[in-house]
Design an enzyme around this catalytic site. Structure first.
Site, PDB file in Angstrom:
ATOM      1  N   TYR A 113     -14.306   8.358   5.649  1.00 36.30           N
ATOM      2  CA  TYR A 113     -13.069   7.763   5.134  1.00 36.30           C
ATOM      3  C   TYR A 113     -13.209   7.406   3.655  1.00 36.30           C
ATOM      4  O   TYR A 113     -14.204   6.812   3.228  1.00 36.30           O
ATOM      5  CB  TYR A 113     -12.716   6.496   5.927  1.00 36.30           C
ATOM      6  CG  TYR A 113     -11.603   5.688   5.275  1.00 36.30           C
ATOM      7  CD1 TYR A 113     -10.293   6.137   5.298  1.00 36.30           C
ATOM      8  CD2 TYR A 113     -11.883   4.509   4.593  1.00 36.30           C
ATOM      9  CE1 TYR A 113      -9.283   5.431   4.676  1.00 36.30           C
ATOM     10  CE2 TYR A 113     -10.885   3.787   3.967  1.00 36.30           C
ATOM     11  CZ  TYR A 113      -9.585   4.257   4.007  1.00 36.30           C
ATOM     12  OH  TYR A 113      -8.591   3.560   3.385  1.00 36.30           O
ATOM     13  N   GLY A 157      -5.944   4.352   3.424  1.00 38.78           N
ATOM     14  CA  GLY A 157      -5.024   3.671   4.301  1.00 38.78           C
ATOM     15  C   GLY A 157      -4.354   4.630   5.275  1.00 38.78           C
ATOM     16  O   GLY A 157      -5.010   5.480   5.896  1.00 38.78           O
ATOM     17  N   HIS A 176      -4.082   3.051  -7.982  1.00 34.72           N
ATOM     18  CA  HIS A 176      -2.898   2.697  -7.184  1.00 34.72           C
ATOM     19  C   HIS A 176      -2.953   1.263  -6.694  1.00 34.72           C
ATOM     20  O   HIS A 176      -1.930   0.673  -6.326  1.00 34.72           O
ATOM     21  CB  HIS A 176      -2.726   3.680  -6.023  1.00 34.72           C
ATOM     22  CG  HIS A 176      -3.446   3.311  -4.762  1.00 34.72           C
ATOM     23  ND1 HIS A 176      -4.781   3.594  -4.544  1.00 34.72           N
ATOM     24  CD2 HIS A 176      -3.005   2.675  -3.637  1.00 34.72           C
ATOM     25  CE1 HIS A 176      -5.127   3.155  -3.341  1.00 34.72           C
ATOM     26  NE2 HIS A 176      -4.074   2.597  -2.779  1.00 34.72           N
ATOM     27  N   ARG A 212      -9.615 -49.656   8.701  1.00 41.81           N
ATOM     28  CA  ARG A 212     -10.250 -49.767  10.010  1.00 41.81           C
ATOM     29  C   ARG A 212     -10.644 -48.404  10.604  1.00 41.81           C
ATOM     30  O   ARG A 212     -11.662 -48.291  11.292  1.00 41.81           O
ATOM     31  CB  ARG A 212      -9.301 -50.492  10.973  1.00 41.81           C
ATOM     32  CG  ARG A 212      -9.993 -50.976  12.215  1.00 41.81           C
ATOM     33  CD  ARG A 212      -9.076 -51.423  13.338  1.00 41.81           C
ATOM     34  NE  ARG A 212      -7.746 -51.833  12.972  1.00 41.81           N
ATOM     35  CZ  ARG A 212      -6.752 -51.893  13.846  1.00 41.81           C
ATOM     36  NH1 ARG A 212      -6.945 -51.566  15.111  1.00 41.81           N
ATOM     37  NH2 ARG A 212      -5.559 -52.287  13.462  1.00 41.81           N
ATOM     38  N   ASN A 236       1.881  -1.429   4.909  1.00 41.94           N
ATOM     39  CA  ASN A 236       1.045  -0.256   4.704  1.00 41.94           C
ATOM     40  C   ASN A 236       1.362   0.829   5.733  1.00 41.94           C
ATOM     41  O   ASN A 236       0.476   1.421   6.329  1.00 41.94           O
ATOM     42  CB  ASN A 236      -0.428  -0.679   4.765  1.00 41.94           C
ATOM     43  CG  ASN A 236      -1.374   0.309   4.138  1.00 41.94           C
ATOM     44  OD1 ASN A 236      -2.411   0.595   4.721  1.00 41.94           O
ATOM     45  ND2 ASN A 236      -1.062   0.844   2.976  1.00 41.94           N
ATOM     46  N   ASN A 290      -0.115   0.847   9.142  1.00 42.26           N
ATOM     47  CA  ASN A 290      -1.562   0.952   9.284  1.00 42.26           C
ATOM     48  C   ASN A 290      -2.149  -0.453   9.413  1.00 42.26           C
ATOM     49  O   ASN A 290      -2.984  -0.705  10.290  1.00 42.26           O
ATOM     50  CB  ASN A 290      -2.149   1.665   8.058  1.00 42.26           C
ATOM     51  CG  ASN A 290      -3.662   1.632   8.018  1.00 42.26           C
ATOM     52  OD1 ASN A 290      -4.310   2.031   8.970  1.00 42.26           O
ATOM     53  ND2 ASN A 290      -4.229   1.157   6.918  1.00 42.26           N
ATOM     54  N   GLN A 291      -1.694  -1.368   8.566  1.00 40.28           N
ATOM     55  CA  GLN A 291      -2.063  -2.772   8.666  1.00 40.28           C
ATOM     56  C   GLN A 291      -0.937  -3.491   9.402  1.00 40.28           C
ATOM     57  O   GLN A 291      -0.065  -4.115   8.799  1.00 40.28           O
ATOM     58  CB  GLN A 291      -2.298  -3.364   7.277  1.00 40.28           C
ATOM     59  CG  GLN A 291      -3.429  -2.691   6.513  1.00 40.28           C
ATOM     60  CD  GLN A 291      -3.693  -3.317   5.163  1.00 40.28           C
ATOM     61  OE1 GLN A 291      -3.486  -4.518   4.973  1.00 40.28           O
ATOM     62  NE2 GLN A 291      -4.150  -2.516   4.215  1.00 40.28           N
TER      63      GLN A 291
END
Length: 501
Positions: free
Chosen positions: A60, A67, A88, A284, A412, A415-416
């Site tokens: 990847y 992404g 980007h 207290r 995204n 994807n996210q």
């Protein structure tokens, strides 16, 4: 200059550990020495990556788009792939992050890459170490990271600045990055595709900001106990609420610890005997509140320290097993939860300080001290403006304490589809910690003024020593004057005290 030539080193980078306290040291030039096997380990992983690419194995970000565009081929050359990754992502907005956060993030990223599982070029690790040995700090916008695929956007500004693109700071002055590199004696970093992705694909900004927040809140917790003891002594309060058997019966060890610290600071104090049987909760219940705060800070510190030792990257390479592992170690959920907890703790400690300040200025509750602690009420207003600002600070902290870690928004191209917003949580926690310091500075200033308008003589040695430090720094408010700068000076003084309450 090569980091291997720096001697003596402030820190040895061996790729195995990063101590939390080191994050604040990175604010100034930090002399680093790379352990002998560090670059060898990084280079071995790099050669394994190159062999994988030669063999046609999918990796990847090296052979693919980024992404959701992972199913599309990447650019033809590694250099073009790197340029694509960083260009980007350079879309951040907002004012620049504190330079302390950026440099701490660089140290965190360096440690992660030095573990030798990211496939980064050895000279990238050396370049980060060399930059940290100077005052160089990339200019990084605050907004952009979701903390879900690492801190992609902010770290892209770090990577680009190291290459001479964008802007950076040299000795605190903002300028084009190429110029800052030159002033720092650094050369622009050359990167290829995997280098760029490895630099940005981790949660280093999140971990750095949360770590700095933990360090600040540890000091503020000790400060809260000191100021609470000084206040009880100045007002002549009894100590029944600090009884060891009483606090041990509550069953929370940090509460008993807080009570012990308060008793130590109040050792030698003689109550007036004129106070009510039971004090307000802001006196207290300090052991219970501060003890719970200590528990929460300790939990957050544990999480952050785990993160500082982590490899928050994707994919990871394990040459010894001939394995390329794709996954989600860049998903910053652990620190997101911990940072939100830190914000809540800071806010409640802020509530305590503000209420203690309110009690201190009220002649109906402060043992007949003058209103606003003024030596001439009506003609002089003493800490009235300080209290107004403290109220505004608490309101701001309460509004900011809404958890970021549950605000997931799909993005995204889905994807996210679930994200932790750890970076926003961590930066908010650091902001909250900074505001808490100002509340403690405000309270300490008022305590100093209370001593000036009171005829009570302190007999507890610890409180006397603290009050003497405050009196040496700030004169009594005999006539109204601007106090903004003095609040900040007092906050700095409180930070300088020994970390133990």
């Amino acid at each position: 200059m090569s980091t291997s030539m720096l001697a003596p080193a402030d820190m040895v980078v061996d790729g195995t550990s990063l101590e939390l306290d080191r994050l604040e040291q990175a604010t100034a030039p930090l002399r680093l020495r790379l352990a002998e096997d560090t670059l060898e380990r990084v280079g071995r992983c790099r050669r394994f990556l190159e062999q994988c690419l030669t063999d046609g194995r999918p990796v990847y970000g090296a052979t693919t788009g980024f992404g959701p565009l992972v199913n599309y081929a990447g650019r033809e050359s590694a250099a073009e792939q790197c340029e694509n990754a960083l260009a980007h992502l350079a879309a951040g907005q907002g004012p620049d992050l504190e330079r302390a956060v950026v440099r701490a993030a660089m140290l965190v990223r360096l440690t992660s890459l030095a573990r030798g599982h990211s496939g980064v070029s050895p000279h990238v690790v050396s370049a980060l170490a060399d930059a940290l040995a100077t005052s160089f700090a990339p200019a990084v916008p605050q907004l952009g990271s979701l903390g879900a695929s690492g801190d992609l956007v902010p770290l892209s500004y770090v990577a680009r600045a190291l290459s001479g693109e964008g802007h950076a700071y040299f000795d605190g002055t903002r300028m084009p990055a190429a110029k800052a590199l030159g002033f720092s004696g650094l050369t622009p970093l050359k990167q290829d595709g995997r280098d760029g992705l490895a630099l940005v694909n981790g949660t280093s900004v999140t971990a750095a900001a949360a770590g700095l927040a933990v360090l600040s809140l540890r000091r503020s917790h000790a400060t809260a106990l000191r100021l609470s003891a000084l206040m009880a002594d100045l007002l002549g309060c009894g100590q029944a609420h600090l009884d060891p058997d009483l606090l041990n019966a509550f069953g929370h060890s940090h509460v008993a610890d807080a009570g012990r610290a308060l008793r130590q600071n109040l050792s030698g104090s003689v109550p007036t005997g004129t106070r009510a049987l039971q004090e307000p909760y802001s006196i207290r219940c300090v052991p219970q509140l501060a003890g719970a705060a200590a528990s929460a800070i300790g939990y957050a510190e544990h999480v952050v320290c785990d993160d500082l030792q982590s490899i928050s990257d994707n994919p990871l390479f394990f040459p010894e097993r001939d394995e390329v592992a794709h996954g989600g170690n860049f998903f910053g959920q652990p620190v997101a939860f911990a940072a939100d907890l830190l914000s809540i703790v800071a806010t409640q400690l802020g509530n305590l300080a503000e209420r203690q300040l309110d009690l201190l200025i009220d002649p109906h509750r402060n043992g007949a001290l003058p209103p606003m602690l003024s030596p001439d009420p009506g003609r002089q207003h003493a800490v009235q403006g300080v209290q107004l600002t403290a109220t505004a600070i608490v309101a701001s902290m309460r509004r900011a304490a809404v958890p970021a870690s549950i605000q997931s928004l799909p993005t995204n191209w889905h994807n996210q589809d679930v994200i932790p917003f750890g970076t926003q949580a961590a930066l908010t926690a650091l902001d909250q910690a900074r505001l808490l310091r100002l509340l403690h500075g405000s309270l300490a200033l008022a305590l100093r003024q209370a001593a000036a308008v009171s005829d009570r003589t302190l007999t507890a040695a610890a409180n006397t020593a603290l009050l003497n430090r405050l009196c040496a720094l700030v004169p009594p408010i005999d006539q109204d004057r601007p106090l903004d700068h003095e609040v900040r000076k007092v906050a700095d003084l409180l930070d300088e005290l020994d970390g133990s309450p």
